[in-house]
Design an enzyme around this catalytic site. Structure first.
Site, PDB file in Angstrom:
ATOM      1  N   TYR A  84       0.830  -1.202   0.000  1.00 49.06           N
ATOM      2  CA  TYR A  84       0.000   0.000   0.000  1.00 49.06           C
ATOM      3  C   TYR A  84       0.866   1.254   0.000  1.00 49.06           C
ATOM      4  CZ  TYR A  84      -4.291  -2.597   1.041  1.00 49.06           C
ATOM      5  OH  TYR A  84      -5.367  -3.427   0.975  1.00 49.06           O
TER       6      TYR A  84
ATOM      7  N   TYR B 255      -0.656  -9.780   0.001  1.00 44.95           N
ATOM      8  CA  TYR B 255       0.339  -9.274   0.952  1.00 44.95           C
ATOM      9  C   TYR B 255       0.244 -10.015   2.279  1.00 44.95           C
ATOM     10  CZ  TYR B 255      -3.564  -6.277   2.599  1.00 44.95           C
ATOM     11  OH  TYR B 255      -4.759  -5.810   3.068  1.00 44.95           O
TER      12      TYR B 255
ATOM     13  N   ARG C 188      -3.095 -12.052   2.943  1.00 48.31           N
ATOM     14  CA  ARG C 188      -4.430 -11.659   2.487  1.00 48.31           C
ATOM     15  C   ARG C 188      -4.596 -12.054   1.021  1.00 48.31           C
ATOM     16  NH1 ARG C 188      -7.955  -8.285   3.899  1.00 48.31           N
ATOM     17  NH2 ARG C 188      -9.229 -10.050   3.297  1.00 48.31           N
TER      18      ARG C 188
ATOM     19  N   HIS D  28      -7.307  -8.397  -3.131  1.00 52.82           N
ATOM     20  CA  HIS D  28      -8.591  -7.734  -2.906  1.00 52.82           C
ATOM     21  C   HIS D  28      -8.510  -6.247  -3.195  1.00 52.82           C
ATOM     22  CE1 HIS D  28      -6.385  -7.248   0.892  1.00 52.82           C
ATOM     23  NE2 HIS D  28      -7.027  -6.112   1.014  1.00 52.82           N
TER      24      HIS D  28
ATOM     25  N   HIS E 251     -10.537  -2.782  -1.732  1.00 47.96           N
ATOM     26  CA  HIS E 251     -11.474  -2.279  -0.719  1.00 47.96           C
ATOM     27  C   HIS E 251     -12.496  -1.356  -1.383  1.00 47.96           C
ATOM     28  CE1 HIS E 251      -9.080  -3.535   2.875  1.00 47.96           C
ATOM     29  NE2 HIS E 251      -8.067  -3.421   2.046  1.00 47.96           N
TER      30      HIS E 251
HETATM   31 FE   LIG Z   1      -6.255  -4.568   2.190  1.00 46.67          FE
END
Ligand SMILES: [Fe+2]
Lengths: 178, 231
Positions: free
Chosen positions: B100, B139, B149, B152, B154
């Site tokens: 991110y 990640y 995870r 995806h 969000h």
């Molecule tokens: Fe996330």
């Protein structure tokens, strides 16, 4: 067809954080020039250990000073909690909102809290201490008296109201299923 | 008017033991069920004039993100199949490497100076939204040993009532991490869970440009029964 499932906002939701949105009266914003009593809403979000929640997303939704949702006032704000779990909004004090029949709800601000560890938002309300209509507000009345204070902001400095939010444990905030 | 409660099993619990961050953050007291008032049945008008749209996360003037370009499109409907018109949809995501653009993301994967990972679109008259991005990477996270995870994106949505407000995640079909993910699997109802998985869609796919995925979102429907005191 049933509603889509909620998922956590996670720790990196700040990509959609725009700090200006916490000031509903910002210059050039949707409410510039609308008259009313300017107030600041502050609070601190803590978890079951009393530790701050430094990564929460807090949103507010409120009526205008006349208690209207459909007038010019844009009663939406968003704020990221800081390292101490604190949030702060600048807005106008809402008026009493029409309730069922001819009744009025006490002035209040709806809060949504999203965070890592919250698989769906927590919803609560902020009421204002010493407001005469609090005595007859149907939602406040439905809260057990011992927990009612968790929904009532207290005045601090002039124009500043504080409502701390405890997600879990002693003095746990009353959260609403809406 | 009010919004119907969600169907049983379709929403995750607050207390999900497999997802460690819920331990100290879930309320232990039951939620207080309230009758919806104007506060819950009204919502802010999120317009493009106030919140400018940004429908291309992958490319802009003078920059282009690294990774596999994709298009995501879908409809935003309520439980009665009515399209939500002008609904604001915010999206955010990791870059192609699974990192991110966020100061607290310490994953040892490269940042991409050309990828912010944040977008905003509005639905059209039929409830359609569409944006272009790059396929995010998986990640790691610290929930349990060797936890990753699934891929995806969000999502954050505003409907026509405060009670319709939704934040969720869109997953990708065939991801081997899905059966292992506590956040995805905390939704009790398997069909509801699987509706969070987008479908590859050749109609959304653009020749010589980008693969397309379809992801529809359903917000709570209106209750047919009038409120008690409505005249
Ligand atoms: Fe996330």
């Amino acid at each position: 067809m049933s509603a889509t499932s909620s998922q956590t906002a996670g720790p990196y939701w700040h990509l959609i954080d725009f700090p200006a949105w916490a000031d509903l009266l910002r210059a050039g914003g949707p409410n510039a020039g609308i008259a009313g009593e300017r107030i600041t809403l502050v609070g601190r979000i803590t978890d079951g250990d009393g530790a701050p929640c430094p990564d929460a997303l807090v949103e507010i939704w409120q009526a205008d000073p006349e208690g209207r949702y459909d007038a010019a006032f844009h009663g939406f704000g968003r704020c990221a909690t800081d390292a101490a779990g604190g949030f702060r909004f600048t807005t106008l004090k809402p008026g009493p909102v029409r309730g069922q029949g001819n009744s009025f709800q006490a002035p209040h601000v709806a809060l949504s809290i999203f965070a890592r560890g919250l698989l769906q938002q927590l919803v609560t309300r902020l009421y204002f201490a010493e407001e005469p209509l609090n005595e007859q507000d149907p939602i406040l009345a439905s809260v057990p008296p011992a927990r009612r204070g968790t929904l009532i902001a207290r005045p601090e400095d002039a124009g500043t109201w504080r409502l701390d939010i405890r997600l879990q444990g002693d003095d746990e905030t009353v959260f609403l299923e809406v | 008017m009010s919004f119907r409660p969600p169907a049983p099993g379709t929403q995750p619990p607050y207390d999900a033991p497999a997802y460690g961050s819920t331990h100290k953050r879930h309320p232990k007291q039951a939620l207080l069920r309230i009758g919806q008032t104007l506060t819950e049945t009204s919502a802010p008008r999120m317009t493009e004039a106030l919140y400018p749209a940004a429908a291309n996360l992958a490319k802009g003037p003078g920059w282009e993100a690294q990774g596999e370009r994709i298009i995501v499109a879908g409809r935003v409907l309520d439980e009665d199949g009515r399209p939500l018109v002008g609904a604001m949809v915010e999206v955010w995501q990791a870059n192609a490497a699974g990192r991110y653009n966020h100061e607290r993301d310490t994953h040892d994967a490269p940042l991409d100076a050309n990828f912010k990972g944040e977008g905003r679109v509005f639905t059209d008259a039929e409830g359609w939204y569409r944006y272009t991005t790059i396929r995010p990477g998986a990640y790691p996270w610290r929930n349990h040993a060797n936890a990753w995870r699934p891929v995806h994106i969000h999502y954050s949505l505003f409907g026509q009532g405060f009670a319709q407000r939704l934040i969720t995640q869109m997953y990708f079909p065939g991801d081997p991490l899905l059966p292992l993910d506590p956040i995805f699997n905390c939704i009790p109802d398997a069909a509801a869970r699987n509706r969070l998985v987008a479908a590859f869609d050749l109609d959304v796919t653009q020749p010589d440009h980008a693969l397309g995925y379809r992801f529809d979102i359903v917000l709570r429907g209106r209750d047919a029964t009038p409120m008690e005191n409505t005249p």
